[in-house]
Motif scaffolding. Structure first.
Motif, mmCIF file in Angstrom:
data_model
loop_
_atom_site.group_PDB
_atom_site.id
_atom_site.type_symbol
_atom_site.label_atom_id
_atom_site.label_comp_id
_atom_site.label_asym_id
_atom_site.label_seq_id
_atom_site.Cartn_x
_atom_site.Cartn_y
_atom_site.Cartn_z
ATOM 1 N N ALA A 56 0.818 -1.217 0.000
ATOM 2 C CA ALA A 56 0.000 0.000 0.000
ATOM 3 C C ALA A 56 0.854 1.270 0.000
ATOM 4 C CB ALA A 56 -0.923 0.002 1.212
ATOM 5 N N GLY A 57 2.101 1.157 0.408
ATOM 6 C CA GLY A 57 2.970 2.334 0.446
ATOM 7 C C GLY A 57 2.694 3.238 1.630
ATOM 8 N N THR A 58 2.252 2.654 2.743
ATOM 9 C CA THR A 58 1.945 3.456 3.929
ATOM 10 C C THR A 58 3.092 3.352 4.932
ATOM 11 O OG1 THR A 58 0.802 1.575 4.936
ATOM 12 C CG2 THR A 58 -0.534 3.146 3.674
ATOM 13 N N GLY A 59 3.159 4.333 5.793
ATOM 14 C CA GLY A 59 4.189 4.341 6.825
ATOM 15 C C GLY A 59 5.459 5.034 6.359
ATOM 16 N N ASP A 60 6.489 4.870 7.139
ATOM 17 C CA ASP A 60 7.784 5.478 6.827
ATOM 18 C C ASP A 60 8.584 4.562 5.912
ATOM 19 O OD1 ASP A 60 7.267 7.667 8.464
ATOM 20 O OD2 ASP A 60 8.090 6.657 10.240
ATOM 21 N N PRO A 61 9.433 5.144 5.060
ATOM 22 C CA PRO A 61 10.305 4.301 4.240
ATOM 23 C C PRO A 61 11.272 3.502 5.117
ATOM 24 C CG PRO A 61 10.475 6.624 3.590
ATOM 25 C CD PRO A 61 9.601 6.556 4.780
ATOM 26 N N LEU A 62 11.725 2.356 4.611
ATOM 27 C CA LEU A 62 12.658 1.522 5.356
ATOM 28 C C LEU A 62 13.999 2.223 5.547
ATOM 29 C CD1 LEU A 62 11.911 -1.896 3.619
ATOM 30 C CD2 LEU A 62 11.084 -1.091 5.829
ATOM 31 N N LEU A 63 14.354 3.087 4.599
ATOM 32 C CA LEU A 63 15.598 3.859 4.673
ATOM 33 C C LEU A 63 15.264 5.341 4.564
ATOM 34 C CD1 LEU A 63 17.818 1.708 2.291
ATOM 35 C CD2 LEU A 63 17.866 1.725 4.785
ATOM 36 N N PRO A 64 15.997 6.199 5.247
ATOM 37 C CA PRO A 64 15.696 7.639 5.184
ATOM 38 C C PRO A 64 15.828 8.194 3.767
ATOM 39 C CG PRO A 64 17.393 7.165 6.850
ATOM 40 C CD PRO A 64 17.118 5.904 6.126
ATOM 41 N N GLN A 65 14.906 9.055 3.398
ATOM 42 C CA GLN A 65 14.929 9.755 2.106
ATOM 43 C C GLN A 65 14.808 8.805 0.908
ATOM 44 O OE1 GLN A 65 15.260 13.252 2.386
ATOM 45 N NE2 GLN A 65 15.232 12.814 4.562
ATOM 46 N N TRP A 66 14.178 7.660 1.070
ATOM 47 C CA TRP A 66 14.032 6.697 -0.021
ATOM 48 C C TRP A 66 12.629 6.814 -0.578
ATOM 49 C CZ3 TRP A 66 14.394 0.658 0.412
ATOM 50 C CH2 TRP A 66 14.937 0.141 -0.770
ATOM 51 N N SER A 67 12.473 6.722 -1.898
ATOM 52 C CA SER A 67 11.140 6.814 -2.498
ATOM 53 C C SER A 67 10.961 5.711 -3.528
ATOM 54 C CB SER A 67 10.943 8.181 -3.153
ATOM 55 O OG SER A 67 11.732 8.288 -4.310
ATOM 56 N N ALA A 68 9.707 5.470 -3.891
ATOM 57 C CA ALA A 68 9.397 4.419 -4.870
ATOM 58 C C ALA A 68 9.948 4.760 -6.252
ATOM 59 C CB ALA A 68 7.894 4.196 -4.933
ATOM 60 N N ALA A 69 10.267 6.011 -6.514
ATOM 61 C CA ALA A 69 10.864 6.388 -7.798
ATOM 62 C C ALA A 69 12.272 5.833 -7.949
ATOM 63 C CB ALA A 69 10.891 7.912 -7.931
ATOM 64 N N ASP A 70 12.886 5.397 -6.852
ATOM 65 C CA ASP A 70 14.232 4.825 -6.894
ATOM 66 C C ASP A 70 14.225 3.334 -7.243
ATOM 67 O OD1 ASP A 70 15.395 7.268 -6.141
ATOM 68 O OD2 ASP A 70 15.067 6.838 -4.024
ATOM 69 N N VAL A 71 13.058 2.784 -7.517
ATOM 70 C CA VAL A 71 12.926 1.361 -7.828
ATOM 71 C C VAL A 71 12.466 1.207 -9.270
ATOM 72 C CG1 VAL A 71 11.734 -0.783 -7.217
ATOM 73 C CG2 VAL A 71 12.335 0.858 -5.436
ATOM 74 N N THR A 72 13.139 0.344 -10.021
ATOM 75 C CA THR A 72 12.735 0.063 -11.406
ATOM 76 C C THR A 72 12.460 -1.434 -11.546
ATOM 77 O OG1 THR A 72 15.030 -0.205 -12.127
ATOM 78 C CG2 THR A 72 14.050 1.970 -12.384
ATOM 79 N N VAL A 73 11.437 -1.736 -12.330
ATOM 80 C CA VAL A 73 11.066 -3.122 -12.608
ATOM 81 C C VAL A 73 11.143 -3.316 -14.107
ATOM 82 C CG1 VAL A 73 9.228 -4.843 -12.443
ATOM 83 C CG2 VAL A 73 9.542 -3.182 -10.606
#
Length: 153
Positions: free
Chosen positions: A89-106
Motif C-alpha cells: 500500500a505504500g503506507t508508513g515510513d520508508p525503510l531507509l531515510p529519504q528513499w522513495s518508490a521512484a528509486d525502484v525500477t522493474v
C-alpha cells in the motif's frame, strides 16, 4: 623514597602524553567502524527489500498459462511500494531515510525473468567533513545499488 615518587610522577606524565597522542587515532577508528556498520546495515536492508519486491513481482507476472510476462502498472507500483515501505500500500515510513518508490525500477530482461533494481543515496552519519583548507566541504555520500533477477512464476 624521593627517587620512587619522582619515578611515579614521570610515569604518570608519560602515560598522559601517550594518551594524548593515541586518543585521536582511536576516536577516528571508532567513528570509522560505526560508519561502516551503518552502511552495511542500510545496504542489507536495501537488498532484502529488493529481493522481497522481486519475489512479489515474479509471483504474478505471467499471464495465465501462455508464459508471457506482463508488467502491469499497478503491480509495478505495488512492487516499488513493497521495496521502499515494506508493504504494497505504500503506507508508513520508508525503510531507509529519504528513499522513495521512484528509486525502484522493474523490468523484464528476457521472456522468463523479472529484474527489480533499487538505488539509494547513502548519507553517512558524519554527513560532511568541513573544509579546513578553505574549499567546499567534502561529502561522503555515495550511491548504493541492488539488483535482483528472478524467474517469473
Amino acid at each position: 623514597m624521593k627517587k620512587l615518587s619522582t619515578d611515579k610522577r614521570k610515569q604518570r606524565g608519560i602515560a598522559a602524553i601517550e594518551f594524548m597522542v593515541s586518543a585521536p587515532l582511536l576516536i577516528v577508528v571508532v567513528f570509522a567502524v560505526t560508519e561502516l556498520g551503518w552502511a552495511f546495515h542500510q545496504y542489507h536492508t536495501m537488498t532484502r527489500a529488493t529481493r522481497d519486491g522481486a519475489r512479489h513481482m515474479a509471483s504474478g507476472a505471467l499471464i495465465g498459462s501462455v508464459g508471457i510476462i506482463y508488467l502491469e502498472t499497478g503491480r509495478v507500483q505495488e512492487t516499488g511500494n513493497l521495496v521502499v515501505y515494506g508493504n504494497v500500500a505504500g503506507t508508513g515510513d520508508p525503510l531507509l531515510p529519504q528513499w522513495s518508490a521512484a528509486d525502484v525500477t522493474v523490468s523484464s530482461p528476457d521472456a522468463s525473468h523479472i529484474r527489480v533494481s533499487a538505488n539509494y543515496n547513502y548519507v553517512p552519519l558524519v554527513g560532511r567533513i568541513p573544509a579546513f583548507y578553505g574549499g567546499e566541504p567534502l561529502t561522503l555520500s555515495f550511491q548504493m545499488q541492488s539488483t535482483v533477477e528472478m524467474r517469473a512464476l
